[in-house]
Structures are given as structure tokens and as C-alpha cells.
Scaffold this active site. Structure first.
Site, PDB file in Angstrom:
ATOM      1  N   CYS A 122     -25.047   1.098  58.801  1.00 26.57           N
ATOM      2  CA  CYS A 122     -24.665   1.996  58.463  1.00 26.57           C
ATOM      3  C   CYS A 122     -25.741   3.144  59.603  1.00 26.57           C
ATOM      4  O   CYS A 122     -26.824   2.950  59.564  1.00 26.57           O
ATOM      5  CB  CYS A 122     -24.910   2.603  56.949  1.00 26.57           C
ATOM      6  SG  CYS A 122     -26.190   2.243  56.115  1.00 26.57           S
ATOM      7  N   CYS A 123     -25.060   4.616  59.631  1.00 26.35           N
ATOM      8  CA  CYS A 123     -26.734   5.528  59.477  1.00 26.35           C
ATOM      9  C   CYS A 123     -26.366   6.386  57.909  1.00 26.35           C
ATOM     10  O   CYS A 123     -26.593   5.716  57.365  1.00 26.35           O
ATOM     11  CB  CYS A 123     -26.594   6.130  60.420  1.00 26.35           C
ATOM     12  SG  CYS A 123     -24.300   7.067  60.282  1.00 26.35           S
ATOM     13  N   ALA A 124     -27.008   7.405  58.380  1.00 24.35           N
ATOM     14  CA  ALA A 124     -27.450   8.551  56.953  1.00 24.35           C
ATOM     15  C   ALA A 124     -26.174   8.877  56.637  1.00 24.35           C
ATOM     16  O   ALA A 124     -26.370   8.791  55.309  1.00 24.35           O
ATOM     17  CB  ALA A 124     -28.097   9.617  58.012  1.00 24.35           C
TER      18      ALA A 124
END
Length: 529
Positions: free
Chosen positions: A470-472
Site C-alpha cells: 500500500c501507499c498513503a
């Protein structure tokens, strides 16, 4: 082919987000710590020394960005044994820059022979000496090319490729100790030698290209600012907007500045340097970030209000419950995707033809009015309270309400004129459905109690999932078979997603700030690290 390229770029862009927590801490530690040590506390006092330690931590993070990228990218792109991959990333980085130092030494170059004085004495013109000198630098005490974050990116990418290729290597029993993850480390050290050899000759040409990009950005003026701001938003739905933002923010592509005898590269690093300087009277105004203050604190809230006003009266309460939390998240921490994705997939023309160019215009307006401020969301503006003399943003008093009005009337006019199905204007996208109703209406998809279990089933089950990161704001998943993944409508209406970005066997599901906890639970259910 294009889908495959897009998928790889999305994966790479997401991997670059891993070190982002350190970049956030830099702004806090340097901005707040320097404010106390420079202006508030007496020098040498206990608390002054404590805050100085936080400031030093911030600069340590900033001065070693290439290390964090090497580790973070290798970790994020590894398909398994991620801890070993991260270790391979730092090993590759150290071997790579040591190899460059060796190659430079073979040609007679070191920290002494590459000084401007030494080069001019050997026959270089002053301009050529300056250009050649700029090629070189030191990292962790090792003399090598001044590649900035690119050396870390190169090391992280190469280490992750080697890791994924050799992590399952099997050897005869007598050599079994060197199999698997240990073979990865061996191959990293071996392949770092030809890699350093190649990049020793290639990097000067890359540096010339980067210098040309820097020249274009500098010489293009407001037009260049508009192009950057517009592209930054246009690339967001494809998950690759970090590829143009990071080089400008954290490398020489964004410019250089000497502050208190130290050269800083990239607009964010320059701003952090100015925050730490007791002599600085403000922050650079051409920083390709201040425009976000306008559309994050006023523009997008105006657009959200327009969508609320254009919704059917009976749907407005539901629309408000959808938009208010998104606006709150946006204004407080600057994460804009939740609200952007509320209209991107329902009305893409509104996003690409109106919203993205408007954002580009906000960057231009912020630059014209020379707004000088550190941070673009309320939480990250806290350091400004302690150093108000560096803030020059009185124009925001009238620019913020003006921006709110522009976005409101432009969005409202476009929604009504084109009859766009933004939230609350149609029926299906705002219809709330119980879990029981969803089970009855969605055939062929086995639904369990938790959202995370339903997400796994939506991807075709555990056996169809290859990797999860995942990212932000986005859950990033690679699958074996695209045909087993549910459609976008199911994600948006029944699995709480704010949007979906599809590549070839790769997906980005936008969940906003809660994505980290969702990712952790999905990994726990799948039994992967």
C-alpha cells in the site's frame, strides 16, 4: 502492452512512497526543533540540546535520502522475504557507490583532484571545472557521483530484481547454506561490480539530461509551473504522479541553494534548510508545492460544496456524510485522494478538463503572489507558528475565499451544464445497502464478515493474489488472473472503495487514510509478510 507498462510504473511509484514517513518527519523535526534552538531557548540549555537532537535527526533523514530509497524500494518490490530484500537494498547501495569510487580512482579522480581549483590548474575552463565538480560528491564517507536520490532508486530497483530472481534458488546439499536468501546477497555483491562499471560511463549523460530538465523548469517560468501542477493531478489516477514530483522535491532537478554554507538540492530540502537557518527571512516561493494550499484548503472544499448543492435534495444528507470526512482529512493532513475520487470515476471529464487545469492555475497564482509558507495542510503548518517571521502569506486572506468561490461556481456550472452524475445526482451510487442485501444481490462472490475477507474474495481468493502493498491511500495488489477480479462498480458500491486503478494484473484500490490498517489485516489473513 500499455497496461503492462502502466502496472509496472504504478508498482514502482508505490514503492517510492515507503520512505515518505521520514520525509514527513524532516519537516516537523527541523522546523520545530530549529525554531526552539534559534529563537526561543537559550543556547546550551538542556531543552535547547534536546530540540537540537531532533533537528539533527531531521537533517540525518534528509541527508541520507538515497539510503532510505534503496531500502524502501527493495522492500516494497520484493514478492517474499521482504526483510532480506531490504538488507539486499542497503548492501547493493554500499557496493554500488564503493564501485563508483573505485572506477573514479582508476581514472585519477578523488575528492582532491575534482575540486574547482585542481581542475582549473589542470587546464579546465572555470565553467567546465564547475560543471565537472558538480558531478561528484560523497555519501556515507564514500566518494562517488553526486546522484542524489537516484543512486538509492537504482540500488533499490536492482536489488529487488535480483532478490525476486534468486530468492528461490536451490543448491546441492553441500552448498545448501548459500541457497535462497543468501544467494541473493551473493549475487547483489557480484552484480554491483558491472553495474558500477556501466553507470560510471552512463551517469554523466544522465546528469546532462537532468540539468537540461532543470534549465527548462527554470526558464519556462509560470508556464512550467502550470504544466507541472496540471500534470501532477492528471497522473494521479494512474498512480504515477510521484514520478514527476519526487525529483523536483528531493533532487537537483528542483534546483539547488546554498544555505549557511551547505548546498541543498530539491525544493523540499531547500525549504527545510531555510527552516533550520536563523538567518533565513522566508521560504522559496517557486517551490511547486504552495499551490496546494489554495486548492486543498479552499478549492476542493468549494468543489465539495458544489457537489452537495447539485445533489438531489433527498440525497444531500448522504452526500454530506460522504464529503465532510473527506474534506476534514484533506484540510488537516493534505490527503486529497478521498474527495478527488468521489467525482473522478463518476465524472472523469470534470476531473481532467476542469479540476486538473484549475490546480495548475493555483500553483501559478501562489507563485505570482510570492506566498512563502512551510507546509500545505494545517497539521504540517504547525512549524510556521514558531517561526512567523519566515511566513509571507497575507494574500491568502483574500486568495482562499476567492479560490473557494471559483471552484464552487466552476464545478456547479459544469455539473449542471453537462448533467454529470456526481454523488447524489444518480440513484445507484448513493444507495446504501445492508450486508444481507449485498449477499443476496451479488452472485458468485462469497462474502465473509470483515471487509478484509471480502476484499480477498473480490480479488479471486487467496490463490489468485501474488502480492499486497500500500501507499498513503491505496491498496496495491498483484494478481495471477485478471478475470477473477470483480468490476469497478462492485469495488465502489459494495467494498467501500473510493476508486480503482487497473493495470495488467495489478490493481490500486483507493481507501484513503485507513488503507494501512486494511493492508495489514489483508496480509494477516493471507499469511504473508
Amino acid at each position: 502492452m500499455l497496461k503492462k507498462i502502466q502496472g509496472k510504473l504504478q508498482t514502482f511509484s508505490g514503492a517510492m512512497m515507503v520512505p515518505i514517513i521520514l520525509l514527513v518527519l524532516v519537516g516537523f523535526y527541523v522546523g520545530i526543533g530549529s525554531a526552539f534552538t534559534n529563537y526561543i531557548l537559550p543556547e546550551g540549555s538542556f531543552f535547547s540540546n534536546m530540540f537540537a537532537m531532533f533537528t539533527n535527526l531531521g537533517f540525518m533523514f534528509m541527508n541520507n535520502l538515497q539510503v532510505w530509497f534503496a531500502v524502501g524500494i527493495a522492500f516494497a518490490l520484493a514478492k517474499k522475504e521482504k526483510g532480506w530484500a531490504a538488507f539486499a537494498g542497503i548492501v547493493m547501495y554500499m557496493c554500488f557507490i564503493r564501485g563508483l569510487e573505485s572506477m573514479a580512482g582508476f581514472h585519477g579522480w578523488n575528492a582532491t583532484t575534482t575540486t574547482i581549483e585542481a581542475l582549473t590548474a589542470s587546464g579546465y575552463t572555470p565553467e567546465a571545472a564547475l560543471t565537472f565538480n558538480n558531478l561528484w560528491g560523497t555519501s556515507l564517507g564514500i566518494f562517488n557521483y553526486n546522484m542524489g536520490i537516484f543512486s538509492g532508486i537504482i540500488a533499490g530497483l536492482s536489488a529487488s530484481w535480483i532478490h525476486n530472481k534468486f530468492v528461490d534458488t536451490q543448491l546441492p546439499a553441500m552448498f545448501g547454506f548459500f541457497a535462497g536468501t543468501k544467494m541473493v546477497i551473493i549475487m547483489v555483491t557480484v552484480l554491483s561490480v558491472p553495474m558500477a562499471f556501466v553507470f560510471y560511463y552512463v551517469w554523466p549523460f544522465v546528469a546532462q539530461a537532468l540539468a537540461a530538465i532543470t534549465g527548462f523548469i527554470s526558464n519556462a517560468g509560470l508556464f512550467g509551473t502550470f504544466v507541472f501542477g496540471t500534470l501532477d493531478k492528471m497522473l494521479l489516477p494512474f498512480g504515477i504522479h510521484h514520478l514527476i514530483a519526487f525529483p523536483i522535491e528531493y533532487s537537483s532537478v528542483g534546483g539547488t541553494m546554498m544555505i549557511d554554507g551547505v548546498v541543498y538540492e530539491g525544493v523540499r530540502n531547500i525549504i527545510n534548510g531555510q527552516a533550520a537557518s536563523a538567518d533565513a527571512l522566508g521560504y522559496i516561493t517557486r517551490n511547486f508545492t504552495t499551490g496546494r494550499v489554495l486548492f486543498q484548503l479552499a478549492g476542493l472544499p468549494g468543489a465539495a460544496f458544489a457537489m452537495y448543492r447539485c445533489a438531489k435534495p433527498e440525497n444531500r444528507k448522504k452526500v454530506a456524510s460522504l464529503l465532510i470526512p473527506a474534506v476534514f482529512t484533506l484540510v488537516l493532513v493534505g490527503i486529497s485522494e478521498p474527495i478527488e475520487y468521489t467525482f473522478l470515476f463518476l465524472a472523469p471529464q470534470l476531473y481532467f478538463l476542469i479540476y486538473a487545469p484549475l490546480c495548475g492555475l493555483m500553483y501559478v497564482i501562489a507563485e505570482i503572489f510570492k506566498i512563502s509558507i512551510n507546509g500545505n495542510a494545517l497539521l504540517f503548518m504547525i512549524p510556521n507558528i514558531l517561526q512567523p517571521q519566515k511566513v509571507h502569506a497575507m494574500s491568502l486572506i483574500f486568495l482562499l475565499p476567492m479560490t473557494f468561490g471559483v471552484y464552487y461556481f466552476v464545478f456547479k456550472g459544469a455539473i449542471l451544464k453537462w448533467n454529470l452524475k456526481t454523488p447524489g445526482r444518480g440513484d445507484s451510487e448513493m444507495k446504501l445497502m445492508s450486508k444481507k442485501e449485498y449477499k443476496e444481490r451479488k452472485e458468485g462472490l462469497e462474502i465473509e464478515d470483515s471487509l478484509e475477507q471480502r476484499i480477498i474474495e473480490a480479488f479471486g481468493g487467496p490463490e489468485n493474489i501474488e502480492s499486497v502493498t500500500c501507499c498513503a491511500t491505496r491498496l496495491r495488489v498483484k494478481v495471477s488472473d485478471d478475470s477473477l477480479v470483480v468490476d469497478d462498480e462492485t469495488w465502489n458500491q459494495h467494498l467501500n472503495a473510493m476508486g480503482v486503478v487497473r493495470g495488467e494484473k495489478s490493481y490500486q484500490i483507493i481507501y484513503g487514510v485507513q488503507v494501512q490498517s486494511i493492508t495489514t489485516k489483508v496480509k494477516d489473513l493471507l499469511g504473508i509478510d
